[in-house]
Scaffold this active site. Structure first.
Site, PDB file in Angstrom:
ATOM      1  N   PHE A  17       0.888  -1.194   0.007  1.00 45.89           N
ATOM      2  CA  PHE A  17      -0.165   0.016   0.045  1.00 45.89           C
ATOM      3  C   PHE A  17       1.062   1.372  -0.161  1.00 45.89           C
ATOM      4  CE2 PHE A  17      -3.074   3.094   1.585  1.00 45.89           C
ATOM      5  CZ  PHE A  17      -4.261   2.690   0.972  1.00 45.89           C
TER       6      PHE A  17
ATOM      7  N   GLU B 128      -0.125  -5.208   8.389  1.00 48.36           N
ATOM      8  CA  GLU B 128       0.444  -6.685   8.066  1.00 48.36           C
ATOM      9  C   GLU B 128       1.773  -6.824   8.331  1.00 48.36           C
ATOM     10  OE1 GLU B 128      -3.642  -6.268   6.628  1.00 48.36           O
ATOM     11  OE2 GLU B 128      -1.626  -5.154   5.673  1.00 48.36           O
TER      12      GLU B 128
ATOM     13  N   ALA C  69       4.431   3.201   4.591  1.00 51.37           N
ATOM     14  CA  ALA C  69       3.666   4.628   4.368  1.00 51.37           C
ATOM     15  C   ALA C  69       2.531   4.671   4.798  1.00 51.37           C
ATOM     16  CB  ALA C  69       4.013   5.116   3.103  1.00 51.37           C
ATOM     17  N   VAL C  70       2.187   5.227   5.920  1.00 51.64           N
ATOM     18  CA  VAL C  70       0.743   5.680   6.368  1.00 51.64           C
ATOM     19  C   VAL C  70       0.609   7.097   6.476  1.00 51.64           C
ATOM     20  CG1 VAL C  70      -0.831   5.141   8.335  1.00 51.64           C
ATOM     21  CG2 VAL C  70       1.012   3.490   7.838  1.00 51.64           C
ATOM     22  N   ILE C  71      -0.322   7.401   5.499  1.00 57.16           N
ATOM     23  CA  ILE C  71      -0.776   8.783   5.141  1.00 57.16           C
ATOM     24  C   ILE C  71      -2.114   9.250   5.815  1.00 57.16           C
ATOM     25  CG2 ILE C  71      -0.717  10.497   3.652  1.00 57.16           C
ATOM     26  CD1 ILE C  71       1.189   8.808   1.994  1.00 57.16           C
TER      27      ILE C  71
ATOM     28  N   ASN D 117      -9.351  11.252   6.227  1.00 61.96           N
ATOM     29  CA  ASN D 117     -10.257  11.820   6.966  1.00 61.96           C
ATOM     30  C   ASN D 117     -10.949  11.078   8.035  1.00 61.96           C
ATOM     31  OD1 ASN D 117      -9.989  14.208   5.310  1.00 61.96           O
ATOM     32  ND2 ASN D 117     -10.997  13.082   3.671  1.00 61.96           N
ATOM     33  N   THR D 118     -10.374   9.970   8.465  1.00 61.55           N
ATOM     34  CA  THR D 118     -10.960   9.340   9.490  1.00 61.55           C
ATOM     35  C   THR D 118      -9.842   8.812  10.616  1.00 61.55           C
ATOM     36  OG1 THR D 118     -10.442   7.068   8.417  1.00 61.55           O
ATOM     37  CG2 THR D 118     -12.558   8.066   7.988  1.00 61.55           C
TER      38      THR D 118
ATOM     39  N   HIS E 293      -8.790   5.875  11.211  1.00 60.78           N
ATOM     40  CA  HIS E 293      -8.110   4.486  10.808  1.00 60.78           C
ATOM     41  C   HIS E 293      -6.651   4.955  10.959  1.00 60.78           C
ATOM     42  CE1 HIS E 293      -7.551   1.073   8.556  1.00 60.78           C
ATOM     43  NE2 HIS E 293      -6.569   1.501   7.776  1.00 60.78           N
TER      44      HIS E 293
ATOM     45  N   PHE F  82      12.311   0.433  12.461  1.00 56.27           N
ATOM     46  CA  PHE F  82      10.767   1.047  12.273  1.00 56.27           C
ATOM     47  C   PHE F  82      11.192   2.059  11.113  1.00 56.27           C
ATOM     48  CE2 PHE F  82       7.440   4.065  12.934  1.00 56.27           C
ATOM     49  CZ  PHE F  82       6.449   3.326  13.021  1.00 56.27           C
TER      50      PHE F  82
END
Length: 155
Positions: free
Chosen positions: A22, A58, A80-82, A85-86, A88, A113
């Protein structure tokens, strides 16, 4: 007083890398940075194994499987977590960081990390090889240093 530090001599170091698919346009750059650094420090290509997972959430499961295999001296986790709007984003970042830290503590091997947690795509791009360096490369360097520090302390 004794002072201990790791070094960047990559003698007989085996590295496992877990990469989230992702946001692959970011994570592929993190992986390239890590691989470039490992090769530059003379880690043998046959001593590097890469596992792709669907997303950052995961990563801890596969990093844990790698750690339990005892095949690797260090594991590098890249994702990469971007922020969206929630909420999550908050849950994913929290659980991934806790999971990675726990694996390192339980296995007593370095689990680096390299999961970007950014507010914007631009911030992620900056950390994947532009203005803010490449966090994948930094994780690779840190992995080598930590392996050598642990070897020194265990000697």
């Amino acid at each position: 007083m004794n002072t201990y530090e790791g070094n960047l001599v990559a003698n007989n170091i085996k590295i496992g890398i877990v990469v989230a698919r992702f946001n692959e346009f970011i994570t592929s750059k993190l992986l390239s940075g890590a691989l470039d650094n490992l090769k530059r420090e003379n880690v043998n290509e046959k001593d590097i194994e890469v596992a792709w997972v669907p997303g950052a959430f995961e990563i801890p499961l596969i990093a844990s499987k790698m750690a339990k295999s005892k095949k690797y001296d260090a594991i590098i986790c890249l994702g990469a977590v971007i922020r969206g709007n929630t909420s999550h984003y908050d849950y994913v970042c929290s659980e991934v960081s806790k999971g990675i830290a726990q694996i390192s503590l339980n296995s007593e091997i370095p689990v680096m990390f390299g999961v970007l947690t950014t507010d914007t795509i631009e911030q992620a791009i900056e950390r994947a090889g532009t203005k803010a360096g490449n966090k994948g490369s930094e994780c690779a360097q840190g992995a080598i240093e930590m392996v050598n520090l642990i070897r020194t302390l265990d000697a």
